[in-house]
Design a protein around this motif. Sequence first.
Motif, PDB file in Angstrom:
ATOM      1  N   TYR A 196       5.367 -14.742   8.187  1.00 34.63           N
ATOM      2  CA  TYR A 196       4.255 -13.782   8.224  1.00 34.63           C
ATOM      3  C   TYR A 196       3.618 -13.637   6.841  1.00 34.63           C
ATOM      4  O   TYR A 196       4.257 -13.899   5.821  1.00 34.63           O
ATOM      5  N   ARG A 251       6.080  -3.779   5.190  1.00 34.62           N
ATOM      6  CA  ARG A 251       5.639  -3.334   3.867  1.00 34.62           C
ATOM      7  C   ARG A 251       5.690  -4.455   2.830  1.00 34.62           C
ATOM      8  O   ARG A 251       5.528  -4.229   1.657  1.00 34.62           O
ATOM      9  N   TYR A 252       5.943  -5.679   3.291  1.00 35.58           N
ATOM     10  CA  TYR A 252       6.075  -6.779   2.337  1.00 35.58           C
ATOM     11  C   TYR A 252       4.805  -7.622   2.328  1.00 35.58           C
ATOM     12  O   TYR A 252       3.990  -7.542   3.241  1.00 35.58           O
ATOM     13  N   ASP A 253       4.665  -8.439   1.300  1.00 36.37           N
ATOM     14  CA  ASP A 253       3.473  -9.281   1.206  1.00 36.37           C
ATOM     15  C   ASP A 253       3.593 -10.512   2.099  1.00 36.37           C
ATOM     16  O   ASP A 253       2.602 -10.989   2.642  1.00 36.37           O
ATOM     17  N   GLU A 254       4.789 -11.056   2.192  1.00 38.68           N
ATOM     18  CA  GLU A 254       5.015 -12.227   3.038  1.00 38.68           C
ATOM     19  C   GLU A 254       6.500 -12.420   3.232  1.00 38.68           C
ATOM     20  O   GLU A 254       7.311 -11.808   2.541  1.00 38.68           O
ATOM     21  N   GLY A 261       1.098 -21.925  -3.139  1.00 42.45           N
ATOM     22  CA  GLY A 261       1.830 -20.667  -3.063  1.00 42.45           C
ATOM     23  C   GLY A 261       1.225 -19.695  -4.062  1.00 42.45           C
ATOM     24  O   GLY A 261       0.866 -20.087  -5.171  1.00 42.45           O
ATOM     25  N   GLY A 262       1.117 -18.423  -3.652  1.00 40.75           N
ATOM     26  CA  GLY A 262       0.581 -17.417  -4.566  1.00 40.75           C
ATOM     27  C   GLY A 262      -0.881 -17.133  -4.296  1.00 40.75           C
ATOM     28  O   GLY A 262      -1.727 -17.985  -4.513  1.00 40.75           O
ATOM     29  N   VAL A 271       8.636  -8.133  -1.671  1.00 34.22           N
ATOM     30  CA  VAL A 271       9.406  -8.868  -0.664  1.00 34.22           C
ATOM     31  C   VAL A 271      10.596  -8.046  -0.176  1.00 34.22           C
ATOM     32  O   VAL A 271      11.025  -7.090  -0.816  1.00 34.22           O
ATOM     33  N   GLU A 318      15.429 -11.330  -0.102  1.00 33.69           N
ATOM     34  CA  GLU A 318      14.531 -12.492  -0.227  1.00 33.69           C
ATOM     35  C   GLU A 318      13.946 -12.539  -1.637  1.00 33.69           C
ATOM     36  O   GLU A 318      12.784 -12.865  -1.839  1.00 33.69           O
ATOM     37  N   ARG A 337      11.622 -15.047  -3.387  1.00 28.64           N
ATOM     38  CA  ARG A 337      10.170 -15.069  -3.162  1.00 28.64           C
ATOM     39  C   ARG A 337       9.430 -14.100  -4.084  1.00 28.64           C
ATOM     40  O   ARG A 337       8.206 -14.015  -4.040  1.00 28.64           O
ATOM     41  N   THR A 353       6.044 -15.864  -8.238  1.00 30.73           N
ATOM     42  CA  THR A 353       5.534 -17.222  -8.056  1.00 30.73           C
ATOM     43  C   THR A 353       6.210 -18.137  -9.081  1.00 30.73           C
ATOM     44  O   THR A 353       6.591 -17.700 -10.165  1.00 30.73           O
TER      45      THR A 353
END
Lengths: 458, 83
Positions: free
Chosen positions: A59, A95-98, A193-194, B54, B58, B61, B64
């Motif tokens: 996600y 609540r997370y970015d990914e 990524g990013g 995150v 995890e 992650r 970056t």
Amino acid sequence: MVVTSRDEVTGKLVDVDHGLISREVFVSGDIYQQEQEQVFARAWLFIGHEAQIPKPGDYFVSSMGEESVILCRDRESEVHAFLNSCMHRGMKVCRYDEGNTPVFTCPYHGWSFATDGKLVGVPYFKDAYHQELDKSKWGLIEVPQMYNYKGGIWATWDKSAPPFLDYIGGFKLYLDLLMDSWDGSDSGTEVFGGVEKWLVPSNWKFPAENFIGDRYHNISHRSVDMVGIGPSGTGRRDTNERAGSRLLDVSFPERGHGTVMALRPGDAAIPNAYQDLPILAEYFRHCEEEKKRKDAQLWRLLGGPGTVFPNMSYLPRQPRSIAVWHPRGVNQTEVWRWFLVDTKAPQEVKDYLRHYYIRYSGPGGLTEQDDMENWNYAHSASRGVIARRYAYNYEMGLGYGTPNYENDGLKLPGLILDSTEAKAAEQNQRGFYRRWAEFMDAEDWGILANWRNGSGHE
Amino acid sequence: MASSDQAIARLLLKDEVERFLFAEAELLDDRQYEEWLALLDDDIRYWMPMRRNVKFGELEREFTREGQDINWFDEGKDTLMRR
């Protein structure tokens, strides 16, 4: 300023026929609130790239207007976009970015939703709800329309909005310069990524109109152009590639999209470009040759910055990227920038481009930081009660566009203004605001899909 | 005695590092960019990752990655000079 009824915007606040746009459009809180409903709840919005969620359970939390949405891939590999708000008491279920997850469990009371949006877990379902709650009715809210266009994921909250390809219309030809591989083959891009995310203290329309075709602000980037940070050695990054080209401003005022680009002469040869690194120069030459072989006419198009109405802007060449200008209050924009690269490019090329993207873009990038200054202070100097009395001027090149452009046998869609000699024009900005005003005034998509009755000239 | 010699050496080194940082800050305050650049090694790496929010567990992650992802900065002396 309070806008109380419809038809207040076109011709009054936005008078594109005279090139005048009220500052209220940028600084009024009431107008901002209205555009959440009229623009962001109805338009197609860019929310992410499929390469960000390659595996089931992946996600990426995105945004549509002010609202948080979850872009995810379910167990069957189906892609969805859900409103990121629990159906019980509204808490963000993610609540997370990914990341990757089998379920989204709300941190407040523990309702949990599968990656296909279904409500699968309710604490005390048996004891407190006596098993009477109909879980099938309380899944996450899913966007009614979503479309994967060559890897880019788009969505709209309006089920009556036309399909994405109809929304884009003839602009597809230009958007493809971003989404197709450099050698002209269909699709084939991935994202690094990013995703860069940062706040700019200005209204979201400043960057949207800047990217739709502001060739006029080279003074802002003079220092970085002098230093030369591009992949072609010294000076402005793409001077070689554009030699002998016509500069075209392309607007689709009936849709709001626009781009500025260069058109190489019919007999142009493949230029020497990307000379910084032999493998890079070789890759781009190979791609140019392939592209020219596939379609020598379309090869002549050298894409430039563009905006897909309302808030997705892009750079189809380097730094090849997509920006979304998320509204965060009338005085603030959250910028997100994704960086694209050909999937099949050699690793050295990807590495080189990644470094170039970084030194160009974002709040730390040598070029993009100049733009932040302009939007920041243009906005703040327009907020005062005195400043608001005076409309902005968008007269440049008014009426100089043509709807049936042709050059050396190549016909191009859109309203096209050749700005080679003029060097700049504001046709695209006028097209953008004309469309914005229509969105603000129109009751529904029956009126907004005006291209179906032949509208679209400046 | 040996340990106090070591402690003194550490303090002297700390003092030297501090003086270097102060001198560097002064050069930058005075806009003496050429002189400041001359202090930097030719193979200096200048890197600032982007941070993600995150899930616990995890953490790999969270930032970056250098040399792989997009970062706020990921450059060397050449770009620093152009800046």
